[in-house]
Write an enzyme that holds these catalytic residues in place. Sequence first.
Site, PDB file in Angstrom:
ATOM      1  CG  HIS A 218      76.602 102.787  -1.502  1.00 25.42           C
ATOM      2  ND1 HIS A 218      76.597 103.821  -2.388  1.00 25.42           N
ATOM      3  CD2 HIS A 218      76.780 103.361  -0.280  1.00 25.42           C
ATOM      4  CE1 HIS A 218      76.741 104.980  -1.731  1.00 25.42           C
ATOM      5  NE2 HIS A 218      76.846 104.718  -0.456  1.00 25.42           N
TER       6      HIS A 218
ATOM      7  NE  ARG B 136      83.630 113.416  -7.116  1.00 29.38           N
ATOM      8  CZ  ARG B 136      83.753 113.978  -5.924  1.00 29.38           C
ATOM      9  NH1 ARG B 136      83.417 113.299  -4.827  1.00 29.38           N
ATOM     10  NH2 ARG B 136      84.185 115.223  -5.804  1.00 29.38           N
TER      11      ARG B 136
END
Length: 325
Positions: A133, A155
């Site tokens: 991440h 997203r």
Amino acid sequence: MASTEGMKAYEEDNLLSLPKQKGWAAGYFYLFQDFWCPSIFIEGVINFQKHFQAKDSDVIVASFPKSGTTWLKALTFSILNRHRFSSSDNHPLLTSNSHELVPFLDFIFHGDNIQHKLSHLSNTTEPRLFSTHVPFPSLSNSIKDSNCKIVYICRNPFDTFVSAWVFFNKIMSDSLNEVTIEEALENYCKGIIGFGPIWEHMLGYWKESIATPNKVLFLKYEELKENANFYVKRVAEFLDCPFTEEEESNGVIENIINLCSFEKMKNLEVNKSGTIGKNLVKKYLFRKGEVGDWVNYFSPAMIDKLSKTMEEKLGGSGLSFKTCP
Ligand code: PAP
């Protein structure tokens, strides 16, 4: 914490003096190398940067949290390993969550026994598949300098926000006071969320995917949902293991898509109960898996706030998302 190598790095880098903010769930976020690193990841991230040696054949699934990591890990694992495991029987995804098959580099170097972990990793079958991440600029140098490949998923920040708010606020922190959605959005727009700001995260990988398209493949959750077949082929080509015509006509791509679909993964026994590590409740990784669920959570004022922030942060970058219902 005991005197681990991570702790030494922790002291050396004087992290305790970094700006910090209360996190959404337990713990704090530290403003570390220009991103808000959750306190539980700091030690792992430092050790990852310091010790991880990428190999040219490595594949890294990178993402901002709640952007489709679980899904992309499953897809990438299935694509890369399709000659070892058929999609229907005895597939590891039927008995393990994708997070168990594709470890986070940001977390595996947490704690002691770094040398042991490094030697285990160097003996892992190639191609090795990892995830992170961490924003692009903070990846270990060996990832940037080697020929390893990065598949990134982002997203729509509206849906990512709702997914994160539900997950961290309602699910991870039952015992803590709830953060209201307005309060959470306020922080999100200021960039305060684990591994945020989200804009910097997406833009870092976006720019890299344009500058070095053979190194970074940039995917959007919405596009993957809309046309999984096209993007599964795209990932396979990018990873230099394109599907053959025979595989295509034998339905190998459809089998992979079905195996990794939200409905299939959510309903597997392995994902219905239990945790990954001590705290990550597997069933909470599968909520709705939809595009546009944010409309059920956002007031007009919240839409206005996030749309303006996105315009300010992403405008002119070429990266855009739908900001109206
Ligand atoms: P993580 O950062 O904790 O790993 P991540 O997997 O990136 O989470 O994102 C979770 C989101 O992906 C959830 O979205 P939602 O809250 O809007 O429902 C989850 O439902 C969704 N998701 C998980 N698996 C899949 C899948 N196989 N297909 C599509 N979406 C999925």
